[in-house]
Write an enzyme that holds these catalytic residues in place. Structure first.
Site, PDB file in Angstrom:
ATOM      1  N   GLU A 164      -6.922   4.843   7.853  1.00 27.74           N
ATOM      2  CA  GLU A 164      -6.657   6.259   7.572  1.00 27.74           C
ATOM      3  C   GLU A 164      -7.873   6.901   6.912  1.00 27.74           C
ATOM      4  O   GLU A 164      -8.182   8.069   7.162  1.00 27.74           O
ATOM      5  CB  GLU A 164      -5.398   6.397   6.696  1.00 27.74           C
ATOM      6  N   SER A 193       3.236  -1.927  10.297  1.00 27.79           N
ATOM      7  CA  SER A 193       4.691  -1.952  10.486  1.00 27.79           C
ATOM      8  C   SER A 193       5.323  -3.320  10.208  1.00 27.79           C
ATOM      9  O   SER A 193       6.225  -3.742  10.915  1.00 27.79           O
ATOM     10  CB  SER A 193       5.060  -1.481  11.895  1.00 27.79           C
ATOM     11  N   GLY A 200       2.737  -1.072   4.293  1.00 28.93           N
ATOM     12  CA  GLY A 200       2.808   0.340   3.929  1.00 28.93           C
ATOM     13  C   GLY A 200       4.243   0.757   3.687  1.00 28.93           C
ATOM     14  O   GLY A 200       4.814   0.557   2.611  1.00 28.93           O
ATOM     15  N   GLY A 201       4.864   1.335   4.714  1.00 30.33           N
ATOM     16  CA  GLY A 201       6.209   1.896   4.612  1.00 30.33           C
ATOM     17  C   GLY A 201       7.221   1.014   3.890  1.00 30.33           C
ATOM     18  O   GLY A 201       7.931   1.474   2.982  1.00 30.33           O
ATOM     19  N   GLU A 208      -5.555  -4.767  10.673  1.00 36.39           N
ATOM     20  CA  GLU A 208      -4.512  -3.767  10.877  1.00 36.39           C
ATOM     21  C   GLU A 208      -4.772  -3.000  12.171  1.00 36.39           C
ATOM     22  O   GLU A 208      -5.537  -2.023  12.166  1.00 36.39           O
ATOM     23  CB  GLU A 208      -4.498  -2.774   9.711  1.00 36.39           C
ATOM     24  N   ASN A 258       0.870  -1.184   0.000  1.00 39.11           N
ATOM     25  CA  ASN A 258       0.000   0.000   0.000  1.00 39.11           C
ATOM     26  C   ASN A 258       0.905   1.232   0.000  1.00 39.11           C
ATOM     27  O   ASN A 258       1.466   1.584   1.016  1.00 39.11           O
ATOM     28  CB  ASN A 258      -0.885  -0.043   1.259  1.00 39.11           C
ATOM     29  N   TRP A 259       1.038   1.839  -1.176  1.00 43.00           N
ATOM     30  CA  TRP A 259       1.976   2.956  -1.305  1.00 43.00           C
ATOM     31  C   TRP A 259       1.464   4.232  -0.637  1.00 43.00           C
ATOM     32  O   TRP A 259       2.203   5.191  -0.474  1.00 43.00           O
ATOM     33  CB  TRP A 259       2.247   3.258  -2.778  1.00 43.00           C
ATOM     34  N   LYS A 260       0.168   4.256  -0.332  1.00 44.20           N
ATOM     35  CA  LYS A 260      -0.466   5.467   0.237  1.00 44.20           C
ATOM     36  C   LYS A 260      -0.187   6.666  -0.667  1.00 44.20           C
ATOM     37  O   LYS A 260      -0.067   6.497  -1.887  1.00 44.20           O
ATOM     38  CB  LYS A 260       0.019   5.676   1.680  1.00 44.20           C
ATOM     39  N   HIS A 286      -9.616   1.327   4.849  1.00 43.08           N
ATOM     40  CA  HIS A 286      -8.344   1.518   5.563  1.00 43.08           C
ATOM     41  C   HIS A 286      -8.572   2.481   6.734  1.00 43.08           C
ATOM     42  O   HIS A 286      -9.347   3.431   6.617  1.00 43.08           O
ATOM     43  CB  HIS A 286      -7.281   2.070   4.607  1.00 43.08           C
ATOM     44  N   GLY A 309       2.297   2.464  10.777  1.00 46.97           N
ATOM     45  CA  GLY A 309       3.239   3.564  10.597  1.00 46.97           C
ATOM     46  C   GLY A 309       3.934   3.993  11.877  1.00 46.97           C
ATOM     47  O   GLY A 309       4.566   5.038  11.934  1.00 46.97           O
TER      48      GLY A 309
HETATM   49  P1  PGA Z   1       2.685   0.412   7.639  1.00 53.52           P
HETATM   50  O1  PGA Z   1       1.242   0.588   6.971  1.00 53.52           O
HETATM   51  O2  PGA Z   1       3.246  -0.884   7.104  1.00 53.52           O
HETATM   52  O3  PGA Z   1       3.469   1.610   7.171  1.00 53.52           O
HETATM   53  O4  PGA Z   1       2.493   0.392   9.099  1.00 53.52           O
HETATM   54  C1  PGA Z   1       0.379  -0.501   6.807  1.00 53.52           C
HETATM   55  C2  PGA Z   1      -0.921  -0.019   6.225  1.00 53.52           C
HETATM   56  O5  PGA Z   1      -1.416   1.014   6.646  1.00 53.52           O
HETATM   57  O6  PGA Z   1      -1.492  -0.655   5.325  1.00 53.52           O
END
Ligand code: PGA
Length: 251
Positions: free
Chosen positions: A97, A213, A234-235, A167, A9-11, A95, A173
């Site tokens: 966010e 994470s 994500g990251g 999640e 997930n590149w966000k 998600h 993050g």
């Molecule tokens: P993260 O994000 O790996 O940066 O914690 C995961 C996500 O939100 O899908």
């Protein structure tokens, strides 16, 4: 059969050229994935990244969001049909966010799930509890409610196409990963819930990803848990070496 999946997930990261470069790097580093690899890029990158990954076995294209209505006067929005027309196969729905910053509620998410499926794509439905819920030990009930409200209206035939991503919000993050025991506990609880609604065979076949994470250092132990079928990353999905190492941790 239950699928193993690692989804990146590149966000809201990487401009177009950087996204193409990242895809190139990932294609170079990832060798023969044991499960599916899904790249969930920003909208402007989808068509081109889709073309780049098309030739590679087990690579799939994902979007991070879309609008819940099929079409119409919704300035600035992107529809499921638009996504499907550029080759998107998976859509992240719900998600944390988006639940937080865009105030997306369960009823709206259920609509997004429906539209995704209606256009022949598969939702990656996210669930997960905030820290204060975990601290009072009500996390299983909290996640159950999200799943019931967002997914359990589906007919079995449609539910089978859904991928679930657990999640925990406190792990996203933050560099704070859930322990493999915490992940396993929740994933097992989710599977029991599915089994009660759709039966054991469907529950056994449902892919449940862990997100929050995930790094090369934590992926192997997390993915070795019996009910953890891969990750939503994500990251670490922005770094080809790290992402490739996480993909290689699929069992
Ligand atoms: P993260 O994000 O790996 O940066 O914690 C995961 C996500 O939100 O899908």
């Amino acid at each position: 059969m239950r699928q193993q999946i690692v989804a990146g997930n590149w966000k809201m990261n990487k401009n177009f050229d950087e996204g193409v470069e990242l895809t190139r790097g990932i294609l170079e580093k990832v060798e023969k994935p044991q499960g599916l690899v899904i790249l969930c890029t920003p909208f402007p990158h989808l068509r081109d990244v889709g073309k780049m990954i098309k030739v590679r076995k087990n690579f799939h294209l994902g979007a991070q969001n879309m609008h819940h209505e099929e079409k119409g006067a919704f300035t600035g929005e992107v529809s499921a049909d638009m996504l499907a027309s550029v080759g998107v196969e998976f859509v992240i729905v719900g998600h944390s966010e988006r639940r937080l910053y865009n105030k997306e509620k369960n009823q709206l998410l259920a609509q997004k799930v429906n539209v995704t499926l209606a256009k022949g794509m598969r939702p990656i439905f996210c669930c997960g509890e905030p820290l204060h819920i975990r601290e009072v030990d009500t996390h299983v009930g909290y996640v159950s409610k999200q799943l019931k409200a967002g997914l359990f209206h589906l007919r079995e035939e449609d539910f089978r196409k859904v991928v679930i991503a657990y999640e925990p919000i406190w792990a996203i993050g933050t560099g704070r990963t859930a322990s493999s025991a915490q992940a396993q506990e929740m994933h097992a609880a989710i599977r029991i819930l599915i089994s009660r609604k759709y039966g054991k065979a469907v529950a056994d076949e449902t892919t449940i990803l862990y997100g929050g994470s995930v790094t090369p250092a934590t992926a192997e132990e997390l993915f070795s848990q019996p009910d953890v079928d891969g990750g939503l990353v994500g990251g670490a999905s922005l770094k080809p070496d790290d992402f490739a190492a996480i993909v290689a941790a699929m069992k």
